[in-house]
Design a protein around this motif. Structure first.
Motif, PDB file in Angstrom:
ATOM      1  N   GLN A 518       0.814  -1.159  -0.089  1.00 40.51           N
ATOM      2  CA  GLN A 518       0.007  -0.012  -0.102  1.00 40.51           C
ATOM      3  C   GLN A 518       0.903   1.285   0.094  1.00 40.51           C
ATOM      4  OE1 GLN A 518      -2.603  -0.331   3.377  1.00 40.51           O
ATOM      5  NE2 GLN A 518      -3.629  -1.995   2.674  1.00 40.51           N
ATOM      6  N   SER A 519       1.828   1.441   0.666  1.00 41.20           N
ATOM      7  CA  SER A 519       2.747   2.428   0.700  1.00 41.20           C
ATOM      8  C   SER A 519       3.878   2.617  -0.182  1.00 41.20           C
ATOM      9  CB  SER A 519       3.601   2.339   2.243  1.00 41.20           C
ATOM     10  OG  SER A 519       4.335   1.283   2.434  1.00 41.20           O
ATOM     11  N   HIS A 520       4.128   1.578  -1.015  1.00 40.85           N
ATOM     12  CA  HIS A 520       5.273   1.398  -2.084  1.00 40.85           C
ATOM     13  C   HIS A 520       6.743   1.525  -1.240  1.00 40.85           C
ATOM     14  CE1 HIS A 520       2.239   2.077  -5.218  1.00 40.85           C
ATOM     15  NE2 HIS A 520       1.895   3.131  -4.436  1.00 40.85           N
ATOM     16  N   SER A 521       6.642   0.881  -0.023  1.00 40.86           N
ATOM     17  CA  SER A 521       7.915   0.970   0.648  1.00 40.86           C
ATOM     18  C   SER A 521       8.444  -0.614   0.664  1.00 40.86           C
ATOM     19  CB  SER A 521       7.594   1.271   2.097  1.00 40.86           C
ATOM     20  OG  SER A 521       8.915   1.052   2.713  1.00 40.86           O
ATOM     21  N   SER A 522       9.476  -1.001   1.168  1.00 38.97           N
ATOM     22  CA  SER A 522       9.734  -2.565   1.257  1.00 38.97           C
ATOM     23  C   SER A 522       9.366  -3.223   2.348  1.00 38.97           C
ATOM     24  CB  SER A 522      11.458  -2.641   1.244  1.00 38.97           C
ATOM     25  OG  SER A 522      11.668  -2.165   2.378  1.00 38.97           O
ATOM     26  N   LYS A 523       9.009  -4.667   2.166  1.00 39.23           N
ATOM     27  CA  LYS A 523       8.668  -5.230   3.224  1.00 39.23           C
ATOM     28  C   LYS A 523       9.544  -5.111   4.572  1.00 39.23           C
ATOM     29  CE  LYS A 523       7.395  -9.895   4.748  1.00 39.23           C
ATOM     30  NZ  LYS A 523       7.331 -11.446   4.105  1.00 39.23           N
ATOM     31  N   THR A 524      11.012  -5.120   4.152  1.00 36.37           N
ATOM     32  CA  THR A 524      11.793  -5.141   5.303  1.00 36.37           C
ATOM     33  C   THR A 524      11.850  -3.859   6.238  1.00 36.37           C
ATOM     34  OG1 THR A 524      13.561  -6.391   4.172  1.00 36.37           O
ATOM     35  CG2 THR A 524      14.300  -5.091   5.821  1.00 36.37           C
ATOM     36  N   THR A 525      11.439  -2.654   5.422  1.00 36.27           N
ATOM     37  CA  THR A 525      11.308  -1.134   5.969  1.00 36.27           C
ATOM     38  C   THR A 525       9.971  -1.374   7.167  1.00 36.27           C
ATOM     39  OG1 THR A 525      12.534  -0.247   4.297  1.00 36.27           O
ATOM     40  CG2 THR A 525      10.945   0.838   5.856  1.00 36.27           C
ATOM     41  N   MET A 526       9.112  -1.917   6.552  1.00 35.28           N
ATOM     42  CA  MET A 526       7.770  -2.049   7.147  1.00 35.28           C
ATOM     43  C   MET A 526       7.952  -2.825   8.284  1.00 35.28           C
ATOM     44  SD  MET A 526       6.115   0.132   5.419  1.00 35.28           S
ATOM     45  CE  MET A 526       4.811   0.155   6.860  1.00 35.28           C
ATOM     46  N   LEU A 527       8.685  -4.201   8.276  1.00 39.00           N
ATOM     47  CA  LEU A 527       8.680  -5.040   9.526  1.00 39.00           C
ATOM     48  C   LEU A 527       9.520  -4.471  10.559  1.00 39.00           C
ATOM     49  CD1 LEU A 527       7.962  -7.881   9.990  1.00 39.00           C
ATOM     50  CD2 LEU A 527       9.977  -8.604   9.101  1.00 39.00           C
ATOM     51  N   ASN A 528      10.683  -3.588   9.902  1.00 40.95           N
ATOM     52  CA  ASN A 528      11.460  -2.947  11.136  1.00 40.95           C
ATOM     53  C   ASN A 528      10.695  -2.069  11.819  1.00 40.95           C
ATOM     54  OD1 ASN A 528      13.783  -4.463  10.249  1.00 40.95           O
ATOM     55  ND2 ASN A 528      14.543  -3.294   8.827  1.00 40.95           N
ATOM     56  N   ASN A 529       9.915  -1.215  11.027  1.00 40.70           N
ATOM     57  CA  ASN A 529       9.075  -0.331  11.743  1.00 40.70           C
ATOM     58  C   ASN A 529       8.162  -0.779  12.680  1.00 40.70           C
ATOM     59  OD1 ASN A 529      10.164   1.815  10.322  1.00 40.70           O
ATOM     60  ND2 ASN A 529       8.471   1.915   8.645  1.00 40.70           N
ATOM     61  N   ILE A 530       7.288  -1.970  12.357  1.00 41.63           N
ATOM     62  CA  ILE A 530       6.512  -2.483  13.340  1.00 41.63           C
ATOM     63  C   ILE A 530       7.297  -3.133  14.645  1.00 41.63           C
ATOM     64  CG2 ILE A 530       5.210  -4.618  13.634  1.00 41.63           C
ATOM     65  CD1 ILE A 530       4.463  -4.453  10.670  1.00 41.63           C
ATOM     66  N   TYR A 531       8.281  -3.792  14.446  1.00 44.78           N
ATOM     67  CA  TYR A 531       8.966  -4.321  15.581  1.00 44.78           C
ATOM     68  C   TYR A 531       9.487  -3.180  16.134  1.00 44.78           C
ATOM     69  CZ  TYR A 531       8.677  -9.322  14.364  1.00 44.78           C
ATOM     70  OH  TYR A 531       8.245 -10.599  14.176  1.00 44.78           O
ATOM     71  N   GLY A 532      10.003  -2.197  15.665  1.00 46.80           N
ATOM     72  CA  GLY A 532      10.714  -0.998  16.293  1.00 46.80           C
ATOM     73  C   GLY A 532       9.782  -0.268  17.201  1.00 46.80           C
ATOM     74  N   ARG A 533       8.455  -0.264  16.747  1.00 45.85           N
ATOM     75  CA  ARG A 533       7.589   0.681  17.524  1.00 45.85           C
ATOM     76  C   ARG A 533       6.955  -0.238  18.751  1.00 45.85           C
ATOM     77  NH1 ARG A 533       4.875   5.219  15.596  1.00 45.85           N
ATOM     78  NH2 ARG A 533       5.753   6.212  13.731  1.00 45.85           N
ATOM     79  N   LEU A 534       6.654  -1.477  18.345  1.00 47.92           N
ATOM     80  CA  LEU A 534       6.223  -2.200  19.402  1.00 47.92           C
ATOM     81  C   LEU A 534       7.027  -2.513  20.491  1.00 47.92           C
ATOM     82  CD1 LEU A 534       3.982  -4.911  17.291  1.00 47.92           C
ATOM     83  CD2 LEU A 534       3.330  -2.902  18.745  1.00 47.92           C
ATOM     84  N   SER A 535       8.523  -2.777  20.106  1.00 50.64           N
ATOM     85  CA  SER A 535       9.148  -3.166  21.055  1.00 50.64           C
ATOM     86  C   SER A 535       9.738  -1.771  22.030  1.00 50.64           C
ATOM     87  CB  SER A 535      10.755  -3.625  20.396  1.00 50.64           C
ATOM     88  OG  SER A 535      11.798  -3.460  21.233  1.00 50.64           O
ATOM     89  N   LEU A 536       9.625  -0.503  21.355  1.00 49.05           N
ATOM     90  CA  LEU A 536       9.738   0.676  22.085  1.00 49.05           C
ATOM     91  C   LEU A 536       8.476   0.848  23.351  1.00 49.05           C
ATOM     92  CD1 LEU A 536      11.436   3.535  22.407  1.00 49.05           C
ATOM     93  CD2 LEU A 536       9.813   4.200  21.082  1.00 49.05           C
ATOM     94  N   ILE A 537       7.336   0.533  22.820  1.00 49.52           N
ATOM     95  CA  ILE A 537       5.986   0.791  23.626  1.00 49.52           C
ATOM     96  C   ILE A 537       6.189  -0.240  24.546  1.00 49.52           C
ATOM     97  CG2 ILE A 537       3.527   0.189  23.723  1.00 49.52           C
ATOM     98  CD1 ILE A 537       3.655   1.162  20.638  1.00 49.52           C
ATOM     99  N   LEU A 538       6.672  -1.335  24.421  1.00 52.33           N
ATOM    100  CA  LEU A 538       7.033  -2.551  25.383  1.00 52.33           C
ATOM    101  C   LEU A 538       7.619  -1.919  26.715  1.00 52.33           C
ATOM    102  CD1 LEU A 538       6.442  -5.361  26.716  1.00 52.33           C
ATOM    103  CD2 LEU A 538       8.353  -6.030  25.302  1.00 52.33           C
ATOM    104  N   VAL A 539       9.177  -1.561  26.335  1.00 47.45           N
ATOM    105  CA  VAL A 539       9.964  -1.010  27.080  1.00 47.45           C
ATOM    106  C   VAL A 539       9.527   0.044  28.004  1.00 47.45           C
ATOM    107  CG1 VAL A 539      12.323  -0.338  27.484  1.00 47.45           C
ATOM    108  CG2 VAL A 539      11.942  -2.045  25.971  1.00 47.45           C
TER     109      VAL A 539
END
Length: 559
Positions: A518-539
């Motif tokens: 949908q965003s014309h971005s790479s899957k790796t970039t989106m996956l890193n964003n997902i894990y990064g945000r969720l991991s930060l929220i957890l900590v």
């Protein structure tokens, strides 16, 4: 550089062109050499440089008539093509027959041999260079030799009779000279470290320290200098990194502590990415020799580095001569060092420490440390949250009475960690038409701990054991209910130290694919964003829950 029977005296001038490429280089020479060596790109090069462009400025117009354009990605290649012909002329000249070394990196060259051969090489450059737009600048040259050096042009002011000099940022000399060279290079880094300590944002300070001021500042020197010659100065650099880290995070952490040893591990091994330059200099040097100069493997400097490296790794990870010539050899050697360091920490820790180390070294657990600090995007952490997060990550003592306050998320309702759910509801989020376009996904988010008494013994041996146990329990409890409703149960389980369950990994991978489309971005970039945000929220939520509990307890004590 050692002498040979045919070289009674050795000279090492560092030759520079008078002007950098793009200013004096003859464009006809550029085009001719491009047509000869790279005919495939000649039409494009001709289109770029076949016509002198007009450059307008407030005082009038200039024509871009010499050299290659600054910023042109092809610029270094085109410059090298012109220089290549000149280097071949040096090699073909009879007077340069005793030249032992004729190596260049763009406009930086090293010539070595007898005085006559080196002087002849300089004459070739002086005579043939101008026709190509190459002018030697003797004021930037250096010459070293045991013989009389008066035959060289008087403009060369740097003349040495002892091998203490610098070539392309690499110190050439004895141990004292090399250590002093590294110490002098640290002066600019010291200013940067002082500025980091003045930041009132430890999250930003740590990110800059890891990416801009630590190992990366010494990578080149470590790759080109034998580690035995600069070990003491690199250790001093490591001490400065340690001091900066403890000041930025307000931690009382000695260099010999297990917490700092963990911090020196890479993020993937549960560390903070602050690798010790003194420790990994052996991997850097051996990796450089393997990829660029395997013929030097028998040098005593290489042998010493090899012996030092083998003392840093386990018996099965040692290396020997001949060195492998595979790519990424330096990375492979550093991984072997880290494996040994990680296992040393693991074996010396308690069962709880082992469970923590396995969890934080799981895939994506360290994503919170890789998020770019940004208040606008909600990816920032307050000072107290960051300080708590680092202590928690490194297994440092928190508050004795509250050190286990986070082990039961149910106790943290309203504090930002736990999730309140009704017993009759089998999920937290329902996503319609997730599977095959028609079956909804019932997302059940759960936070668990590898330190729970019923899983600790297994979590201390198997990474992600707590997440797997909770995931299985969720399937057992909710699969039947979800099936009756026409849903599919998707438990997203994460351990409090960041290890995710297998189902969560599959779900996030699918989510990243759809977001990327949908965003014309790479899957790796989106996956890193997902894990990064969720991991930060957890900590961040863990830190807020702890601070809330601490504030309540302190109020009770004061009351």
């Amino acid at each position: 550089m050692s002498q040979t029977p045919t070289a009674k005296d050795l000279t090492l001038p560092d030759v520079h062109t008078k002007a950098k490429w793009g200013t004096k280089l003859d464009e006809n020479a550029v085009l001719e050499n491009c047509a000869e060596f790279f005919p495939e790109i000649f039409p494009w090069t001709l289109w770029c440089y076949g016509v002198h462009l007009k450059l307008w400025h407030p005082m009038g117009m200039l024509r871009s008539a010499t050299g290659v354009q600054q910023g042109d990605p092809l610029g270094p290649l085109l410059f090298s093509l012109v220089l290549h012909g000149l280097i071949l002329k040096i090699a073909e000249d009879d007077m340069c027959g005793e030249l032992l070394f004729n190596k260049w990196y763009l406009d930086d060259g090293v010539l070595a041999g007898t005085s006559l051969s080196v002087r002849a090489a300089l004459d070739v450059i002086s005579s043939l260079g101008p026709s190509l737009g190459l002018y030697i600048n003797f004021a930037k040259c250096e010459v070293f030799g045991k013989a009389e050096l008066s035959a060289f042009p008087s403009e060369i002011t740097k003349r040495y009779h002892t091998p203490q000099l610098e070539i392309l940022g690499a110190p050439i000399g004895n141990e004292e000279f090399c250590n002093n060279f590294v110490i002098n290079k640290q002066s600019s880094v010291s200013f940067l470290l002082q500025q980091l300590q003045g930041l009132e944002n430890p999250q930003l300070a740590l990110a800059l320290l890891r990416k801009c001021a630590a190992f990366c500042k010494m990578t080149h020197i470590s790759r080109v200098t034998p580690p035995t010659l600069i070990k003491s100065s690199l250790s001093e650099f490591d001490d400065s990194i340690h001091h900066c880290f403890t000041e930025c995070l307000a931690l009382n952490l000695s260099p010999q502590s297990s917490g700092w040893k963990q911090a020196c591990l890479s993020l993937s091994r549960g560390g903070l990415g602050l690798r010790s330059v003194a420790v990994h200099s052996t991997a850097a040097y051996l990796g450089s020799v393997s990829s660029s100069s395997p013929d030097l493997a028998s040098s005593h400097y290489v042998i010493d580095a090899l012996n030092l490296f083998n003392l840093q790794v386990s018996a099965e990870d040692t290396v020997s001569i001949p060195l492998p010539t595979k790519s990424h050899f330096q990375h492979d050697l550093s991984q072997r060092i880290e494996n040994c360091q990680f296992h040393a920490l693991y074996n010396s820790g308690s069962l709880a420490d082992r469970a923590r180390l396995l969890s934080i070294s799981s895939a994506h657990a360290s994503s919170w440390l890789q998020v770019v600090p940004s208040p606008r995007q909600g990816c920032d952490m307050a000072t107290s949250e960051m300080q708590w997060g680092i202590k928690w990550w490194l297994g440092l003592p928190l508050t004795p009475e509250l050190g286990r306050a986070l082990l039961n998320p149910k106790l943290e309702a309203g504090a930002g960690l736990g999730h309140e759910r009704r017993l009759t509801r089998p999920a937290d989020i329902l996503i319609p038409s997730w599977f095959n376009g028609d079956k909804p996904a019932a997302i059940d988010v759960s936070i668990t701990s590898p330190l729970k008494s019923n899983i600790l013994s297994e979590a201390g041996v198997v990474a992600g054991a707590a997440a797997r146990q909770t995931e299985e329990r969720k399937h057992t409890c909710n699969d039947t209910i979800c099936s009756e409703l026409g849903w599919k149960c998707v438990p997203l389980v994460v351990e409090m130290f960041g290890a995710w369950g297998r189902t969560a990994g599959q779900f996030f991978g699918e989510l990243a694919s759809r977001l990327a489309a949908q965003s014309h971005s790479s899957k790796t970039t989106m996956l890193n964003n997902i894990y990064g945000r969720l991991s930060l929220i957890l900590v961040r939520a863990n830190a807020r829950a702890f601070n809330a509990r601490l504030a309540t307890t302190m109020d009770l004590l004061e009351g």
